[in-house]
Design a protein around this motif. Structure first.
Motif, PDB file in Angstrom:
ATOM      1  N   LEU A   1      -4.208   7.151  -2.280  1.00  0.00           N
ATOM      2  CA  LEU A   1      -3.820   5.896  -1.649  1.00  0.00           C
ATOM      3  C   LEU A   1      -4.150   4.726  -2.570  1.00  0.00           C
ATOM      4  N   LYS A   2      -3.145   3.878  -2.820  1.00  0.00           N
ATOM      5  CA  LYS A   2      -3.330   2.679  -3.630  1.00  0.00           C
ATOM      6  C   LYS A   2      -3.036   1.449  -2.776  1.00  0.00           C
ATOM      7  N   GLN A   3      -3.949   0.488  -2.828  1.00  0.00           N
ATOM      8  CA  GLN A   3      -3.766  -0.747  -2.080  1.00  0.00           C
ATOM      9  C   GLN A   3      -4.291  -1.919  -2.897  1.00  0.00           C
TER      10      GLN A   3
ATOM     11  N   ALA B   1       0.859  -1.190   0.000  1.00  0.00           N
ATOM     12  CA  ALA B   1       0.000   0.000   0.000  1.00  0.00           C
ATOM     13  C   ALA B   1       0.887   1.229   0.000  1.00  0.00           C
ATOM     14  N   SER B   2       0.470   2.244  -0.740  1.00  0.00           N
ATOM     15  CA  SER B   2       1.278   3.452  -0.849  1.00  0.00           C
ATOM     16  C   SER B   2       0.441   4.587  -1.424  1.00  0.00           C
TER      17      SER B   2
ATOM     18  N   LEU C   1       5.262  -1.296  -3.607  1.00  0.00           N
ATOM     19  CA  LEU C   1       4.106  -1.890  -4.287  1.00  0.00           C
ATOM     20  C   LEU C   1       4.555  -3.044  -5.169  1.00  0.00           C
TER      21      LEU C   1
END
Length: 704
Positions: A257-259, A241-242, A275
């Motif tokens: 936010l990307k997960q 996640a980042s 990631l």
């Protein structure tokens, strides 16, 4: 293609290249400085032909039919030497130095022959490129600026006006150098996007990690992106996640936010965490690559005003050249004046003849505007759409996913009698956990936010179009439409009519919850309005949009509630696709040009019927990139006022440039015929006008 500073340069190269043996098709774009050639000639012969005309060609890509010949790719051409890069600059400087020396010698009263030699060197050094390009233009039956300037310089020298000839050549050379540099600054607005795409990626294959070229990535590969690195390819987050800065693609300034399961795009910046991403597209199909390709295509598409200018220039230049010939020959025959005076005027008229400023007035503005929009996450797919958007007076909006978020959420919860909030929500969420309906997901999501744990249910049964029921702790509970509860004979619904009416008037969908005998509470769900929608409508009015209308398939009362909340006066609910088409036709009759804003998937007929189709959230939607005229790459309707404002400013600047260019030409034509202008003034006016329209067009890069 380096060194092209006007559209006529591109056309000259295209004509000359089209006559080269082995060349079947050729297309030269002034806006993108690219040449595409279908050929079986050698690359060396193509590059030599371009050099002969006065420009430099660097091979970007070749696709060869012969499998045994190694394929060249981007970056294979050697970096040009200093002399190759700065030859024009050096020759222009030499021309200026010798012109200055010649003027000092002439006005110092020294040897006349020395001054002529100095002027001649100034003419040869400064006019080398112009003469060579003019020769090839003449061979391709084109009267371009290089040819006309060469004739003017030679003519000036022939009648003894050496200082005039040298001054003309030097000013023309300086003007070309300045034009090339200012145009290059404009083109960088889209080239900056290219730099965001990494060339290599860290991939995990067969249990080991290795760095490979992005071109070698395959769909399904697992790539590893460390903090601070750019994501090399479109994909789906498999682990980690980042926060990711998506500005190169969507124009969003705030990282997202990307997960697990989220989509990521090539060229975006991974900021805080590691990631692991599964590749979902080939390099040529990445969102960034397609965006760059579409923008470059858009920059090269001619807007209506540019088509007018090109048609005008095609007739204007030959007419003025013919006029110059007539002026050189006939007036002295009737007035008895020396031929030299009228030849001089004819030469000045030749300098005025080429409409450089006029021809460049539109494309420079289009390149600057479309490039600026692309950097801010707005893809405008052509100059004609840019101009048309600048004339739009009315905009129609789809509701769901455009003015609203498109995701229903719980907005009201009311337990009855002794039933508490928590118990009511627990019962509702437990039943709806077994359902796939969008309203069910809204309730279960709301329960998760409140920390509710779903209870086990038995005998779950869904009733299509009505609701659902199940047993919890051996008690039968139902959730669904009020009409369903009425049909089942529940008592006490009459006392809920006031609260139901209030909720319906606010555009909300109400579901009742009941046990086997009584209604124990109700939940209202609604598609919430985007925070920026109301401000966007106000900004559009300030930007000059006179009328906004909302079209939706939802119930009229929901349409009314949403329209009132965002500040839209006209709305139409219960609209089927064919009815939306009718509304668009009515709007076009009232306001002539109409834009339609939708999500790029639904409402395709209405988007197609409007003069400008605008799609939302194109970064994740292939169909939006293909079908819409303008794409808001992020899911942000707030970019719409910027798009309208930019288009209006672009349209205004294009008109300014065209009128300015025409008036300057007309003024100097009259002054030259009257004998009140000279050669260096003519070239100064022509070059100065071209630079001014370029600089005026470049203002569009700064629109925010």
């Amino acid at each position: 293609m380096d060194g092209m500073d006007c559209g006529e340069c591109a056309r000259t190269v295209q004509r000359v290249m089209g006559k080269l043996d082995g060349v079947r098709e050729v297309q030269v774009s002034f806006s993108t400085t690219k040449m595409v050639v279908v050929h079986n000639a050698s690359l060396e012969s193509i590059q030599k032909t371009v050099r002969d005309v006065g420009y430099r060609a660097t091979v970007l890509q070749t696709t060869l039919e012969q499998p045994d010949v190694p394929v060249q790719g981007e970056g294979t051409s050697a970096k040009p030497a200093f002399w190759e890069t700065y030859k024009r600059t050096v020759l222009t400087a030499i021309s200026g130095l010798f012109l200055g020396a010649g003027l000092i010698v002439e006005f110092g009263g020294w040897n006349e022959t020395t001054s002529i030699v100095l002027y001649l060197i100034a003419i040869l050094s400064g006019g080398f490129y112009a003469a060579r390009a003019g020769f090839y233009a003449l061979k391709s039956f084109t009267l371009d600026m290089n040819f006309l300037m060469t004739v003017a310089a030679i003519g000036a020298a022939a009648i003894g006006e050496w200082s005039e000839g040298a001054t003309v050549v030097f000013l023309f050379s300086v003007g070309n150098w300045l034009q090339a540099n200012t145009m290059e600054r404009t083109r960088r607005s889209i080239r900056s996007l290219i730099g965001f795409a990494p060339k290599e990626a860290l991939v995990r294959r067969d249990g080991s990690e290795r760095v490979i070229a992005v071109d070698d990535l395959q769909i399904g590969d697992l790539i590893i992106v460390r903090p601070g690195e750019r994501i090399p390819m479109d994909g789906r987050v498999e682990a980690g996640a980042s926060t990711v800065n998506q500005a190169p693609v969507t124009g969003e300034s705030i990282p997202v936010l990307k997960q697990l399961g989220d989509e990521v795009f090539a060229g975006t910046l991974n900021e805080t965490g590691g990631l692991e991403v599964i590749v979902t597209k080939k390099v040529e199909d990445s969102t960034l690559n397609r965006m760059i390709y579409l923008v470059e295509e858009a920059q090269d598409q001619k807007a209506p005003s540019q088509q007018f200018v090109d048609r005008f220039a095609a007739y204007y230049t030959p007419i003025v050249v013919l006029l110059a010939v007539l002026i050189a020959i006939f007036p002295p025959m009737f007035t008895g004046d020396p031929y030299g005076d009228w030849i001089y005027r004819a030469l000045a008229l030749l300098v005025i003849a080429c409409p450089c400023a006029l021809v460049i007035s539109t494309p420079v503005s289009i390149v600057a505007a479309i490039g600026n929009a692309a950097k801010r996450g707005v893809l405008i797919k052509g100059g004609s759409f840019l101009e048309k958007m600048g004339q739009i007076r009315a905009i129609a909006f789809d509701k769901t996913g455009t003015l609203t978020k498109g995701k229903p959420v719980v907005v009201f919860l009311e337990p009855l009698d002794s039933f508490g909030d928590e118990r009511l929500l627990t019962v509702a969420a437990s039943i709806e956990a077994r359902s796939e309906h969008p309203l069910a997901r809204a309730i279960t999501s709301y329960g998760e936010q409140k920390g509710i744990r779903a209870l086990p249910v038995q005998n779950f049964q869904a009733h299509a179009g009505k609701g659902a029921e199940a047993r919890i702790d051996n008690i039968l509970y139902r959730i669904g439409k009020p009409s369903w509860f009425e049909s089942l004979g529940y008592s006490g619904i009459d006392r809920l009519k006031t609260i139901l009416s209030v909720q319906h008037d606010q555009g909300r969908t109400v579901m009742l919850i009941g046990d086997e005998q009584n209604v124990v509470g109700l939940i209202a769900v609604a598609d919430t309005v985007r925070e920026e929608s109301e401000a966007t409508i106000k900004s559009l009015r300030r930007a000059g949009i006179a009328h906004a209308v909302m079209l939706t398939g939802d119930h009229a009362r929901i349409a009314k509630a949403i329209a009132q909340e965002v500040g839209i006066n006209e709305y139409h609910g219960d609209q089927l696709p064919e009815q939306k088409l009718e509304r668009i036709s009515e709007l076009k009759q009232r306001h002539r040009l109409v834009a339609m804003v939708g999500d790029g998937i639904n409402d395709s007929p209405a988007l197609a019927a409007s003069d400008i189709g605008i799609a939302m959230g194109g970064a994740g939607t292939d169909i939006a990139l293909e079908t819409a005229d303008i794409v808001l790459m992020s899911d942000d309707i707030g970019k719409l006022p910027f798009t309208v404002r930019l288009s209006r400013i672009a349209l205004r600047i294009i008109k300014q440039n065209i009128w300015f260019s025409l008036l300057v030409k007309l003024a100097f034509l009259l002054l030259t015929i009257a004998g009140l202008s000279n050669l260096w003034m003519a070239v100064f006016a022509d070059t100065g006008a071209a630079l001014l329209v370029i600089l005026n067009g470049m203002r569009l890069i700064r629109v925010r």
